[in-house]
Design an enzyme around this catalytic site. Structure first.
Site, PDB file in Angstrom:
ATOM      1  N   CYS A 145      -5.316  -6.050  -4.511  1.00  0.00           N
ATOM      2  CA  CYS A 145      -5.904  -5.733  -3.212  1.00  0.00           C
ATOM      3  C   CYS A 145      -6.914  -6.826  -2.880  1.00  0.00           C
ATOM      4  CB  CYS A 145      -6.597  -4.369  -3.263  1.00  0.00           C
ATOM      5  SG  CYS A 145      -7.354  -3.847  -1.713  1.00  0.00           S
ATOM      6  N   HIS A 162      -8.923   1.283  -2.813  1.00  0.00           N
ATOM      7  CA  HIS A 162      -9.499   1.779  -1.556  1.00  0.00           C
ATOM      8  C   HIS A 162     -10.474   2.938  -1.774  1.00  0.00           C
ATOM      9  CE1 HIS A 162      -6.214  -0.101   1.246  1.00  0.00           C
ATOM     10  NE2 HIS A 162      -6.824  -0.988   0.459  1.00  0.00           N
ATOM     11  N   ASN A 216       0.816  -1.211   0.000  1.00  0.00           N
ATOM     12  CA  ASN A 216       0.000   0.000   0.000  1.00  0.00           C
ATOM     13  C   ASN A 216       0.853   1.266   0.000  1.00  0.00           C
ATOM     14  OD1 ASN A 216      -2.729  -0.922   0.027  1.00  0.00           O
ATOM     15  ND2 ASN A 216      -2.439  -1.639   2.121  1.00  0.00           N
ATOM     16  N   TYR A 218     -13.639   1.546   2.942  1.00  0.00           N
ATOM     17  CA  TYR A 218     -12.791   2.742   3.013  1.00  0.00           C
ATOM     18  C   TYR A 218     -13.578   4.020   2.718  1.00  0.00           C
ATOM     19  CZ  TYR A 218      -8.656  -0.188   3.430  1.00  0.00           C
ATOM     20  OH  TYR A 218      -7.720  -1.085   3.884  1.00  0.00           O
TER      21      TYR A 218
END
Length: 421
Positions: free
Chosen positions: A164, A194, A144, A244
């Site tokens: 991811c 995200h 990340n 997120y």
């Protein structure tokens, strides 16, 4: 087939090893190299990895090393799962932004920028050494912030795909709600890493039956509870946002929560200490249940699927990955990196057509893409002013006074990792 895992001493790694062992027919690894500078962690993880392979009858050889160049020599694929600065740096990312009334989180906002600044130069150095060792090797990035890191890799001409576990997590949960095999669930996954929304859920491929309305009607309460968002928000959106998105949709509420409890980094550090003690037990030959609380659920399945497809060993025809936009979302530049359903094969990932995107989502996607442009520029060229501009552009910050204060804090807390500071 040789694979190398950079950051192989991570407590995540046994999750990955378990997947390699269980899914060896999909991805027939003959040699797996775990590379990490932390000798103590690497020895513990490497020992458990060998025991997992032995218990499940995997014939592959597992090697541990501190020598990156030796690790990637001849590798067909290299997985990146490193954390520059460790949990101590993450703890800072999650705390000092709160001093300015902003979300403290390791992948978005000011904390996410700090992580990008520390990480991008290191990843690019690793990637260049991979290219020298084997220019045909694929780089799979799980590090990340995946979107920014993958964009850096692709911008430098590397053979890279970002990965991811958010999408595969949704796929598995939706399949459970619907009572179907997860392989039947095809997500209409739109956005950036995200920062995504499931705008459709179809059975049996992109042209299959649309079941998102049924899913929301029958299981909306459970889905909302997982996301920690009110059920009416899902009903009004008509889609399922990534968890997120709570940082955006409930920013002030999240800030107050974060101020009243230990950071996630502190929790993870304590968990990692316990996990490493477990890994040192010579009788342990499977991933412990505690690992599920560490995060990264289904990472191994996603990684195996992606590597198998890239290396021509099989894999699912469609996978959610991070790759170049190339016109998929017409309101973004071609060189933006999006997280989307793609057809994946030996030549890489080709995004599937996304269709029109609701302006409610497209506006935020475009805003964060602009921030990522500035964040990558700051990571590549450094300088206080570039950091300030990236923070000012981020929709979770957006005020010059906050951006100024956060810039000073970011540099103060990360000076040892920033060559220009």
């Amino acid at each position: 087939m040789k694979l190398a895992v950079v950051g192989g001493g991570s407590t995540y790694t046994p999750e990955l090893i378990d997947g390699f062992a269980r899914l060896r027919d999909t991805l027939p690894i003959t040699e797996l190299v775990l590379v990490d500078p932390a000798a103590d962690r690497l020895d513990l993880v490497g020992g458990l990895a060998r025991r997992i392979f032995a218990k499940q009858g995997h014939p592959g050889r597992i090697v541990t090393t501190h020598d990156l160049d030796a690790a990637v020599e001849g590798a067909d694929a290299v997985l990146l799962q490193l954390r520059v600065g460790g949990q101590a740096a993450r703890n800072q990312d999650e705390t000092w932004p709160l001093e300015c009334g902003c979300v403290g989180q390791e992948t978005t906002g000011a904390g996410g920028l700090a992580k990008a600044l520390r990480t991008v130069p290191v990843v690019l150095d690793i990637a260049e050494r991979v290219r020298r060792a084997n220019p045909d090797a694929w780089i799979i990035d799980f590090t990340n912030p995946v979107g920014i890191v993958t964009r850096a890799l692709l911008g430098a001409g590397h053979k890279a795909v970002g990965l991811c576990n958010v999408a595969i997590g949704f796929q598995r949960k939706f399949a459970g709600h619907l009572g179907v095999d997860p392989a039947r669930v095809h997500l209409g996954h739109v956005g950036l890493n995200h920062l995504t929304w499931e705008t459709s859920v179809r059975l049996d491929g992109p042209g299959g039956e649309e079941v998102l309305p049924r899913l929301l009607a029958g299981h909306g309460d459970a889905i909302a509870a997982d996301l920690r968002l009110p059920r009416p928000v899902l009903d009004r959106l008509g889609v399922v946002p990534s968890y997120y998105l709570r940082y955006f949709y409930a920013h002030d509420e999240v800030v107050e929560e974060l101020r009243t409890k230990p950071s996630r980094a502190a929790e993870v550090a304590a968990m990692e200490k316990e996990l490493l003690e477990m890994y040192g037990d010579p009788a342990l030959d499977e991933k412990p249940e505690l690992l599920a609380k560490r995060g990264g659920a289904f990472y191994s399945e996603a990684a195996v699927d992606l590597a198998a497809s890239l290396l021509g060993a099989g894999g699912s025809p469609y996978q959610v990955v991070n790759t170049l936009n190339n016109g998929t979302l017409p309101f973004l530049p071609d060189d933006a990196v999006i997280e989307t359903q793609a057809a994946v094969g030996r030549d890489g990932a080709v995004p599937l057509p996304a269709g029109p995107v609701d302006p409610l989502f497209a506006g935020l996607i475009a805003n964060v893409t602009a921030y990522e442009d500035l964040a990558l520029d700051a990571a590549l060229r450094g300088g206080r002013e570039r950091v300030f501009k990236a923070l000012l552009a981020h929709p979770l910050i957006g005020q010059y006074a906050y951006a100024d204060q956060l810039t000073d804090r970011l540099i103060a807390h990360n000076g040892e990792h920033l060559a220009w500071a």
